[in-house]
Design an enzyme around this catalytic site. Structure first.
Site, PDB file in Angstrom:
ATOM      1  N   GLY A  58       6.734  13.528  -8.172  1.00 11.07           N
ATOM      2  CA  GLY A  58       7.409  14.247  -9.260  1.00 11.07           C
ATOM      3  C   GLY A  58       8.915  14.213  -9.075  1.00 11.07           C
TER       4      GLY A  58
ATOM      5  N   GLY B  64      11.318  15.236 -11.875  1.00 15.01           N
ATOM      6  CA  GLY B  64      11.119  16.534 -12.530  1.00 15.01           C
ATOM      7  C   GLY B  64      12.292  17.466 -12.248  1.00 15.01           C
ATOM      8  CD  GLN B  65      13.662  23.438 -13.448  1.00 11.09           C
ATOM      9  OE1 GLN B  65      12.509  23.810 -13.278  1.00 11.09           O
ATOM     10  NE2 GLN B  65      14.618  24.258 -13.812  1.00 11.09           N
TER      11      GLN B  65
ATOM     12  CG  ASP C 187      -1.716   9.321 -12.433  1.00  5.76           C
ATOM     13  OD1 ASP C 187      -1.920  10.370 -11.796  1.00  5.76           O
ATOM     14  OD2 ASP C 187      -2.094   9.136 -13.612  1.00  5.76           O
TER      15      ASP C 187
ATOM     16  CE1 TYR D 201       2.238  25.573 -13.026  1.00  2.00           C
ATOM     17  CE2 TYR D 201       2.670  27.930 -13.103  1.00  2.00           C
ATOM     18  CZ  TYR D 201       3.032  26.657 -12.701  1.00  2.00           C
ATOM     19  OH  TYR D 201       4.209  26.470 -11.993  1.00  2.00           O
TER      20      TYR D 201
ATOM     21  CE  LYS E 208       1.926  25.495  -9.379  1.00  2.00           C
ATOM     22  NZ  LYS E 208       2.355  24.271  -8.663  1.00  2.00           N
TER      23      LYS E 208
END
Ligand code: AKB
Length: 326
Positions: free
Chosen positions: A8, A11-12, A53, A142, A146
């Protein structure tokens, strides 16, 4: 941490952790794993990278072996609101992706960082001074992913001695890469809107209080935890950490101190409001402070001042050079 893989990586969090780890360890030591979306040229040029992926277990293992990776920052995941729109996909990416990372780490002897979230809590959790160890009955996919991720990381640690570590992040605020599909995204959008439009229409109620953190603190938390002496860690995964706690009307008031003409209105998105209402207002992060010295640098006024300054400069630069091309 000698040879690091970041999943990732565009990503942010990844797009900021990547340059920070390359600055500390050398560009060649940090392999960036991107998914489909082409990252900006600066990230592509900054060191070794691959496209993967995380649901592809064989390719993941092949890359870890080929680059002799010893530490994986596993950041690839779907955020809360997007996950709620695509629950099966969210489970596939967030859980099967993590299983692949943990299995690879077990077989090839890597340490793993896994970011959990305030989303791992639910409406039955005490919302104020939320304890480190408490009721976790999240009502979103989500959150379910988690909590499962936290437990899986603990399991791999005690069953196989994989060095898994992690934190529960609050909403993260940063200027470089916008988050996508999260419930706390408003706290980033508001800065862009303030600087470009002078007005923001918020999708959460004005009194919705949530834990938040500025990205520089999130980066130092990840690095500090991964470098901590394992003998000091009573918990390994899912440390509560927070830096500030505010509502949309409080952050708007803080922005107005710098931009007096800025205005905010509210048009509540029922999906994201329901998610936010199920999360804590303020977590107790004393375990992280005691066990590995967690200490944030930015409070609300400090974050707002720095964000406005850095984002204004970035927007100016984009205007003069044009935005980075995909
Ligand atoms: C989200 O809003 O989904 C994330 C988070 C708090 O985990 N920013």
């Amino acid at each position: 941490m000698q040879r690091i893989l970041i999943t990732g990586a565009n990503g942010q969090i990844g797009s900021e952790l990547l340059p920070e780890l390359r600055r500390r360890h050398g560009a060649e030591q940090v392999l960036a794993a991107f998914h489909k979306k082409t990252p900006d040229q600066a990230l592509l040029d900054s060191g070794p990278h691959c496209f993967i992926d995380v649901r592809d277990a064989d390719k993941l293992a092949q890359i870890v072996q080929e680059y002799r990776i010893d530490t994986i920052f596993h950041l690839a995941a779907l955020l809360s609101a997007l996950a709620e729109e695509h629950p099966q996909l969210a489970w596939d990416i967030n859980i099967n992706g993590l299983c692949n990372v943990l299995e690879t780490a077990r077989r090839l002897h890597c340490a793993v960082f896994f970011p959990s979230s305030i989303g791992a809590f639910g409406p039955q959790t005490p919302p104020v001074n939320t304890p480190q160890d408490t009721i976790q009955r999240p009502t979103t996919i989500y959150g379910v992913s988690k909590v499962s991720g936290e437990l899986l990381c603990d399991y791999y640690q005690h069953r196989y001695r994989v060095d898994t570590r992690g934190v529960r992040f609050p909403g993260l605020i940063s200027y470089r890469t916008p988050p996508g599909g999260g419930t706390t995204d408003y706290a980033v959008e508001i800065f862009h809107a303030a600087l470009t439009e002078g007005h923001y229409q918020c999708f959460l109620r004005p009194d919705t209080k949530l834990d938040m953190m500025y990205m520089p603190d999130a980066l130092q938390a990840m690095i500090r935890l991964m470098q901590a002496d394992a003998r000091q860690l009573l918990h390994r995964n899912a440390f509560n950490i927070t830096a500030m706690s505010f509502t949309p009307e409080q952050i708007a008031a803080e922005i107005q101190k710098h931009l007096p003409d800025f205005s905010i209105t509210y048009r509540v998105d029922p999906l994201r409001q329901a998610i936010a209402d199920s999360w804590p207002r303020h977590m107790d992060d004393s375990c992280a402070r005691q066990e590995w010295g967690w200490q944030p640098d930015f409070d609300l006024p400090g974050m707002v001042e720095d964000m406005l300054d850095k984002l204004a400069r970035q927007l100016q630069q984009e205007q003069s050079h044009g935005p980075d091309q995909d």
